[in-house]
Design an enzyme around this catalytic site. Structure first.
Site, PDB file in Angstrom:
ATOM      1  N   LYS A  78      31.856  41.924  48.125  1.00  0.00           N
ATOM      2  CA  LYS A  78      32.139  43.276  47.645  1.00  0.00           C
ATOM      3  C   LYS A  78      32.854  44.049  48.750  1.00  0.00           C
ATOM      4  O   LYS A  78      32.559  43.858  49.941  1.00  0.00           O
ATOM      5  CB  LYS A  78      30.822  43.959  47.264  1.00  0.00           C
ATOM      6  CG  LYS A  78      30.999  45.279  46.517  1.00  0.00           C
ATOM      7  CD  LYS A  78      29.658  45.834  46.063  1.00  0.00           C
ATOM      8  CE  LYS A  78      29.815  47.152  45.321  1.00  0.00           C
ATOM      9  NZ  LYS A  78      28.514  47.663  44.804  1.00  0.00           N
ATOM     10  N   SER A 153      28.443  49.140  39.988  1.00  0.00           N
ATOM     11  CA  SER A 153      29.672  49.196  40.746  1.00  0.00           C
ATOM     12  C   SER A 153      30.174  47.833  41.211  1.00  0.00           C
ATOM     13  O   SER A 153      31.355  47.681  41.498  1.00  0.00           O
ATOM     14  CB  SER A 153      29.504  50.111  41.956  1.00  0.00           C
ATOM     15  OG  SER A 153      28.553  49.566  42.860  1.00  0.00           O
ATOM     16  N   SER A 177      23.661  48.523  40.512  1.00  0.00           N
ATOM     17  CA  SER A 177      25.035  48.050  40.700  1.00  0.00           C
ATOM     18  C   SER A 177      25.209  46.547  40.867  1.00  0.00           C
ATOM     19  O   SER A 177      26.341  46.069  40.903  1.00  0.00           O
ATOM     20  CB  SER A 177      25.677  48.759  41.900  1.00  0.00           C
ATOM     21  OG  SER A 177      26.100  50.044  41.532  1.00  0.00           O
TER      22      SER A 177
END
Lengths: 478, 100
Positions: A78, A153, A177
């Site tokens: 990420k 996210s 997320s």
């Protein structure tokens, strides 16, 4: 090798058996990325050259018999986790050209294992959102239905694994997320116990909530990745010590006991949940009962306040954490007359709409005259939510809910911020209580002729990820 | 809080947050923020009389010892700065003399 079914466990076996090399494996993923990424946009950047170099080093480790569980395993990172020398932007304009000054602790651990970093995965800016629509560089698409979001996210991470553009991914979870994107794309997503994985080198969003965790195809893979990244880290003051916390079970001498009893807070689930999801959930609960689990109805009287508490505590922490982006030390800097104008112009130009909204909301709930009614009250309710879990875990080994109230939604369908926030209703309680939670696929619901995967969430007591892995494996078996 | 709606001065919050926000966005936020606050205000209904401070929470500090070698990280950190003068980050003047 069939990348659509490949797991870390199977790749480990094949790599060690020399059925293919780590370089072959990495090249196979890079080939898929080249074809699919222009459309799915899971990656903001792909590191082809360094990935091949890392794969070659992994092959040397394997040749010398020095392989570890993740040697040669190609993963997506990420974009809010630092790798020294590489861009880490948190999908924000304010860090568009920021090169990380150091390795995150999880990065260091993966480097020691000889994992291969394929690229940095898209996300909602600074991990604020449930769809990747808040990425400053455009959203990622759900590989199962391109008209729908991959969740957020950590939506680039979920899209990458679901589209076979990575064997596994790391994400971060502040209010869901990791788990929500896993649910939306048919993957397993683990939010570990608060403090189980070091956050050193993870860009802070809500410091009392954030955890790094894996997105994988199977529960077994989630365990492999979790085992590789967990552990105490002196560089993260919130990192759990291995021993010496009287309020938490010690890791020493911990013996695994098979979970038997699963609690379901049914009155909390009824309102606002998609009927098809509730049906799938009840079906999955029945399967667990058939496998020998005792299903117990539980009441958690303060847990329904979680979402409201979360949207006070989290923006408060966001407004403080994002203070550091000021155009002075690193990142974007907009030239202006005085220093105050440099701050406000840089931040105004660098932050997207959702980041700005949460900074302002956080500033409000912390402001003099309102902090008692909002922030301090929310903290008090948060402690009661934690108590709800502590009491529940006196009777049950784990708590089960759907991961999300609905399947993956279409792009642009949640323009009202509150409609987006509701996505986190079942996932925020675990972050507020600091307990670990996993999302495991529980089948699909049909929308417009497409089978959209949905996940069941299992929540366990602090440090009892082993309970999550045991139940997760049983769910996969059923 | 329940009988009295807080007045949300977005412009003042933006000023406090050192955040340039356009007039257009301020108008939008003035509509959005009250509905978000109305939602989070549901916590006012929670009875917190039984709430006790979480005793597991405490500050964690390391001993102020074993500093790393001076200058070890200077170059890597300064290379990220938008403006530098030698081994310092260059910033705009902070205090200005008013003319009047």
């Amino acid at each position: 090798m069939d990348l659509t079914k490949l797991t870390i466990a199977e790749a480990r076996r094949a790599l060690d058996a020399k059925e293919y090399s780590a370089l072959d494996l990495t090249n196979a993923y890079l080939d898929v990325i080249r074809v699919k990424n222009p459309e799915i946009h899971a990656y903001l950047e792909v590191w082809e050259e360094s990935a091949r170099a890392e794969a070659k080093r992994a092959d040397e480790m394997i040749a010398q018999g020095k392989q570890m569980p993740l040697t040669g395993i190609p993963i997506a990172m990420k974009d809010n986790i630092l790798i020294e020398g590489r861009i880490a932007s948190a999908a924000s304009k304010i860090l568009e050209n920021y090169h990380a000054s150091y390795d995150a602790t999880v990065t260091k651990k993966l480097k020691v294992q000889g994992a291969v970093f394929l690229g940095r995965a898209n996300m909602d800016e600074f991990a604020m959102g449930s769809s990747t629509e808040n990425s400053a560089f455009g959203p990622s698409k759900n590989p199962i239905d391109l008209s729908r979001v991959p969740g957020g996210s950590s939506g680039g991470s979920s899209a990458a694994v679901a589209a076979s553009m990575a064997l596994a991914a790391l994400g971060s979870d502040t209010g869901g997320s990791i788990r929500q994107p896993a649910s939306f794309t048919g993957l397993v997503g683990l939010k570990p116990t608060y403090g189980a994985v070091s956050r050193f080198g993870l860009m802070a969003m809500g410091s009392s909530l954030d955890q790094i965790g894996p997105l994988t195809r199977t529960t077994e893979d989630a365990k492999i990745l979790f085992d590789a990244i967990k552990g105490n880290d002196p560089q993260d003051s919130t990192s759990l010590p291995e021993t010496g916390r009287s309020d938490l079970p010690s890791l020493e001498g911990q013996t695994f006991q098979r979970p038997k009893r699963i609690g379901v807070p049914r009155s909390f689930l009824a309102e606002g949940t998609d009927p098809d999801i509730l049906k799938r959930f009840e079906g999955q609960i029945q399967k667990l009962a058939k496998q020998g689990y005792e299903i117990v109805d539980i009441e958690m009287s303060h847990v329904p306040y979680s979402l409201a508490v979360y949207y006070i505590v989290m923006p408060a922490e966001v407004s403080t954490n994002l203070e550091r982006f000021d155009g002075i030390r690193y990142g974007l800097s907009v030239p202006a007359e005085g220093i105050k104008e440099v701050y406000s112009k840089t931040r105004g130009a660098g932050f997207g709409a959702e980041a700005r909204r949460r900074i302002l909301l956080g500033t409000f709930v912390l402001s003099s005259g309102y902090a008692d009614a909002y922030y301090r009250k929310a903290r008090a309710v948060r402690s009661l939510i934690r108590d709800d879990f502590m009491k529940a875990f006196e009777i049950v080994d784990a708590v089960a809910t759907p991961t999300c109230p609905a399947p993956a939604f279409k792009f642009g369908s949640k323009s009202d911020p509150l409609a987006m926030y509701i996505e986190d209703i079942f996932s925020t309680p675990a972050n507020l209580a600091g307990v670990p939670a996993i999302s495991v696929p529980m089948g699909a619901v049909n929308r417009d002729g497409v089978d959209l995967p949905v996940g069941i969430q299992i929540i366990a007591p602090h440090r009892r990820e082993d309970v999550l892995f045991a139940i997760g494996t049983d769910i996969e078996r059923a | 809080m329940s009988d009295e709606k807080p007045i949300i001065n977005i412009r003042a919050l933006a000023e406090l947050s050192r955040l340039a926000v356009s007039d257009e966005e301020i108008a939008k936020l003035e509509k959005e923020m009250p509905s978000i606050l109305t939602f989070v205000e549901t916590i006012q209904k929670a009875d917190i009389s039984s709430a006790v401070a979480d005793t597991s929470l405490r500050n964690v500090m390391r001993a102020d010892e074993n500093p790393h070698e001076t200058g070890k990280y200077t170059e890597v950190l300064l290379s990220a700065a938008p403006a530098r003068e030698g081994d310092r980050i260059a910033v705009k003047q902070v205090i200005t003399r008013k003319n009047n």
